[in-house]
Design a protein around this motif. Sequence first.
Motif, PDB file in Angstrom:
ATOM      1  N   GLU A 187     -21.045  -3.422 -27.258  1.00 29.72           N
ATOM      2  CA  GLU A 187     -21.132  -3.945 -28.623  1.00 29.72           C
ATOM      3  C   GLU A 187     -19.835  -3.727 -29.395  1.00 29.72           C
ATOM      4  O   GLU A 187     -19.514  -4.475 -30.324  1.00 29.72           O
ATOM      5  CB  GLU A 187     -22.317  -3.337 -29.379  1.00 29.72           C
ATOM      6  CG  GLU A 187     -22.300  -1.827 -29.537  1.00 29.72           C
ATOM      7  CD  GLU A 187     -22.977  -1.097 -28.392  1.00 29.72           C
ATOM      8  OE1 GLU A 187     -23.520  -0.017 -28.641  1.00 29.72           O
ATOM      9  OE2 GLU A 187     -22.952  -1.602 -27.252  1.00 29.72           O
ATOM     10  N   ILE A 188     -19.064  -2.681 -29.020  1.00 30.65           N
ATOM     11  CA  ILE A 188     -17.771  -2.453 -29.670  1.00 30.65           C
ATOM     12  C   ILE A 188     -16.745  -3.439 -29.125  1.00 30.65           C
ATOM     13  O   ILE A 188     -15.927  -3.987 -29.867  1.00 30.65           O
ATOM     14  CB  ILE A 188     -17.302  -1.006 -29.465  1.00 30.65           C
ATOM     15  CG1 ILE A 188     -18.355  -0.013 -29.987  1.00 30.65           C
ATOM     16  CG2 ILE A 188     -15.958  -0.781 -30.139  1.00 30.65           C
ATOM     17  CD1 ILE A 188     -18.713  -0.207 -31.438  1.00 30.65           C
ATOM     18  N   ARG A 228     -10.707  -1.324 -34.576  1.00 27.33           N
ATOM     19  CA  ARG A 228     -11.903  -2.037 -35.046  1.00 27.33           C
ATOM     20  C   ARG A 228     -12.915  -1.104 -35.708  1.00 27.33           C
ATOM     21  O   ARG A 228     -13.728  -1.541 -36.520  1.00 27.33           O
ATOM     22  CB  ARG A 228     -12.587  -2.735 -33.868  1.00 27.33           C
ATOM     23  CG  ARG A 228     -11.764  -3.800 -33.180  1.00 27.33           C
ATOM     24  CD  ARG A 228     -12.542  -4.413 -32.029  1.00 27.33           C
ATOM     25  NE  ARG A 228     -11.672  -5.211 -31.162  1.00 27.33           N
ATOM     26  CZ  ARG A 228     -12.092  -5.871 -30.105  1.00 27.33           C
ATOM     27  NH1 ARG A 228     -13.370  -5.822 -29.762  1.00 27.33           N
ATOM     28  NH2 ARG A 228     -11.248  -6.565 -29.373  1.00 27.33           N
ATOM     29  N   MET A 229     -12.886   0.145 -35.319  1.00 26.66           N
ATOM     30  CA  MET A 229     -13.884   1.099 -35.803  1.00 26.66           C
ATOM     31  C   MET A 229     -13.539   1.675 -37.172  1.00 26.66           C
ATOM     32  O   MET A 229     -14.399   2.245 -37.838  1.00 26.66           O
ATOM     33  CB  MET A 229     -14.037   2.248 -34.801  1.00 26.66           C
ATOM     34  CG  MET A 229     -14.528   1.809 -33.426  1.00 26.66           C
ATOM     35  SD  MET A 229     -16.238   1.245 -33.472  1.00 26.66           S
ATOM     36  CE  MET A 229     -17.092   2.805 -33.635  1.00 26.66           C
ATOM     37  N   ALA A 236     -10.053  11.018 -35.175  1.00 23.73           N
ATOM     38  CA  ALA A 236      -9.772  10.349 -33.906  1.00 23.73           C
ATOM     39  C   ALA A 236     -10.805  10.723 -32.847  1.00 23.73           C
ATOM     40  O   ALA A 236     -11.234   9.881 -32.058  1.00 23.73           O
ATOM     41  CB  ALA A 236      -8.373  10.724 -33.433  1.00 23.73           C
ATOM     42  N   ILE A 237     -11.224  11.983 -32.824  1.00 23.86           N
ATOM     43  CA  ILE A 237     -12.254  12.426 -31.881  1.00 23.86           C
ATOM     44  C   ILE A 237     -13.550  11.669 -32.135  1.00 23.86           C
ATOM     45  O   ILE A 237     -14.199  11.170 -31.206  1.00 23.86           O
ATOM     46  CB  ILE A 237     -12.475  13.946 -32.010  1.00 23.86           C
ATOM     47  CG1 ILE A 237     -11.201  14.704 -31.658  1.00 23.86           C
ATOM     48  CG2 ILE A 237     -13.638  14.403 -31.129  1.00 23.86           C
ATOM     49  CD1 ILE A 237     -11.202  16.157 -32.107  1.00 23.86           C
ATOM     50  N   ASP A 238     -13.922  11.561 -33.391  1.00 24.41           N
ATOM     51  CA  ASP A 238     -15.137  10.836 -33.768  1.00 24.41           C
ATOM     52  C   ASP A 238     -15.041   9.368 -33.344  1.00 24.41           C
ATOM     53  O   ASP A 238     -15.986   8.806 -32.764  1.00 24.41           O
ATOM     54  CB  ASP A 238     -15.328  10.955 -35.280  1.00 24.41           C
ATOM     55  CG  ASP A 238     -16.593  10.269 -35.778  1.00 24.41           C
ATOM     56  OD1 ASP A 238     -17.590  10.228 -35.031  1.00 24.41           O
ATOM     57  OD2 ASP A 238     -16.590   9.783 -36.921  1.00 24.41           O
ATOM     58  N   LEU A 239     -13.910   8.732 -33.621  1.00 25.06           N
ATOM     59  CA  LEU A 239     -13.727   7.328 -33.254  1.00 25.06           C
ATOM     60  C   LEU A 239     -13.845   7.119 -31.747  1.00 25.06           C
ATOM     61  O   LEU A 239     -14.495   6.169 -31.291  1.00 25.06           O
ATOM     62  CB  LEU A 239     -12.354   6.836 -33.712  1.00 25.06           C
ATOM     63  CG  LEU A 239     -12.134   6.607 -35.206  1.00 25.06           C
ATOM     64  CD1 LEU A 239     -10.665   6.261 -35.460  1.00 25.06           C
ATOM     65  CD2 LEU A 239     -13.035   5.500 -35.720  1.00 25.06           C
ATOM     66  N   PRO A 279     -13.962  -7.481 -36.327  1.00 23.78           N
ATOM     67  CA  PRO A 279     -13.650  -6.649 -37.486  1.00 23.78           C
ATOM     68  C   PRO A 279     -13.915  -7.361 -38.807  1.00 23.78           C
ATOM     69  O   PRO A 279     -13.841  -8.594 -38.895  1.00 23.78           O
ATOM     70  CB  PRO A 279     -12.158  -6.351 -37.314  1.00 23.78           C
ATOM     71  CG  PRO A 279     -11.877  -6.610 -35.877  1.00 23.78           C
ATOM     72  CD  PRO A 279     -12.807  -7.697 -35.459  1.00 23.78           C
ATOM     73  N   TYR A 280     -14.209  -6.565 -39.829  1.00 23.80           N
ATOM     74  CA  TYR A 280     -14.402  -7.085 -41.179  1.00 23.80           C
ATOM     75  C   TYR A 280     -13.118  -7.751 -41.673  1.00 23.80           C
ATOM     76  O   TYR A 280     -12.016  -7.224 -41.500  1.00 23.80           O
ATOM     77  CB  TYR A 280     -14.784  -5.933 -42.108  1.00 23.80           C
ATOM     78  CG  TYR A 280     -14.862  -6.294 -43.568  1.00 23.80           C
ATOM     79  CD1 TYR A 280     -15.929  -7.027 -44.072  1.00 23.80           C
ATOM     80  CD2 TYR A 280     -13.861  -5.884 -44.448  1.00 23.80           C
ATOM     81  CE1 TYR A 280     -15.999  -7.350 -45.410  1.00 23.80           C
ATOM     82  CE2 TYR A 280     -13.922  -6.194 -45.792  1.00 23.80           C
ATOM     83  CZ  TYR A 280     -14.990  -6.936 -46.272  1.00 23.80           C
ATOM     84  OH  TYR A 280     -15.061  -7.251 -47.599  1.00 23.80           O
ATOM     85  N   ARG A 281     -13.259  -8.923 -42.272  1.00 20.59           N
ATOM     86  CA  ARG A 281     -12.094  -9.642 -42.801  1.00 20.59           C
ATOM     87  C   ARG A 281     -11.881  -9.263 -44.253  1.00 20.59           C
ATOM     88  O   ARG A 281     -12.734  -9.492 -45.113  1.00 20.59           O
ATOM     89  CB  ARG A 281     -12.291 -11.158 -42.690  1.00 20.59           C
ATOM     90  CG  ARG A 281     -12.254 -11.674 -41.257  1.00 20.59           C
ATOM     91  CD  ARG A 281     -12.326 -13.201 -41.241  1.00 20.59           C
ATOM     92  NE  ARG A 281     -11.176 -13.786 -41.930  1.00 20.59           N
ATOM     93  CZ  ARG A 281     -11.059 -15.092 -42.171  1.00 20.59           C
ATOM     94  NH1 ARG A 281     -12.025 -15.939 -41.800  1.00 20.59           N
ATOM     95  NH2 ARG A 281      -9.993 -15.567 -42.781  1.00 20.59           N
TER      96      ARG A 281
END
Length: 347
Positions: free
Chosen positions: A10-11, A231-232, A77-80, A16-18
């Motif tokens: 799904e990722i 994207r995240m 960054a770890i979370d992403l 991405p949001y515009r």
Amino acid sequence: MSAALLARPEIAALKPYRTARQEPGTVRLNANEVPQAPAPGLNRYPAIRPDALERRIGALLGIGEDRLLATRGSSEAIDLLIRTFCRAYADNIVVAPPTFAMYQVYANMQAAEVIEVPRSAERDFAIDVSAILANANDASKLIFICSPNNPTGGIVPRTDIVELLRARAGRSLVVVDEAYVEFSGERSLVHEVDRFDNLVVLRTLSKARGLAGVRCGAVAASRDVVELLRRMLPPYAFSSPTTDAVLNALADDATAGYVTAIVSERERLRDALAKLDGVEQIWPSEANFLLVRFGDLGAVERELASRRILIRAFDGCPGLENCARITVGSPDENALLLDALRETVAS
């Protein structure tokens, strides 16, 4: 196989949001901003992505900005990484404790399993590459290696990391957390991301650069992985004051000299601690802290607390009984610490 194919489906498919366009010299009537501001410029959204900041960090690290993503501290960054690559209740991360606890915390948030492969206390908390490879499986998307390791301070040999990268190519990303690398004299692995598609390197400005208050770090990885992580992130993630503060602090590289002073003070502090009978062991450190085992950690904590001196106790962690992590402070701060310890443990 591209390491980006390890991402959650799904990722990989995420659009991405515009955001509203941003162009210099335009009248911005497209983002619902108000024309007035309590401080100049703060009525306008910051840059969608902090391009100027990423260019400066890229120049600092010696890597192109297309292989680098600025994050709000390396913790983000770890979370992403975990949210991008680990499916809840399906995938896992591999860690080598004792190590930075946030790897496990973010995995728990994502409902990703955590496979622990303990370091060897008998070998100064070295990692066991063979054991890591034996315990990793098809669902192991991320292998976290902290080097220098927090809280033990030791370096993971480059040969060990290369062995992991080669053995897990196409199956796992190997995430090397280099938060303390400047204190070690070791060459950063950011220069190897073109060579290894599954290598991810985490860097931060919080330690050697003395900028913990602005929360700024970076991920270095292949272009495909950086694009997925980008994207995240939400748009406008970095505030204008934060970006300006970092750029100003790095403009003349005034922070570059911090490392020499801290390393010198680290060795002086190590020598002084080693003379105290109540200190049982001090592990080799390539960071801005020392891991110390005391004969009576409780007594040390009580004395230091009475003098309002804080250290980080790890007494509840396996392998770290009676151990505390002591950050290298200023010469005056270290002198206060040593005076307190001399009152507690006979020299």
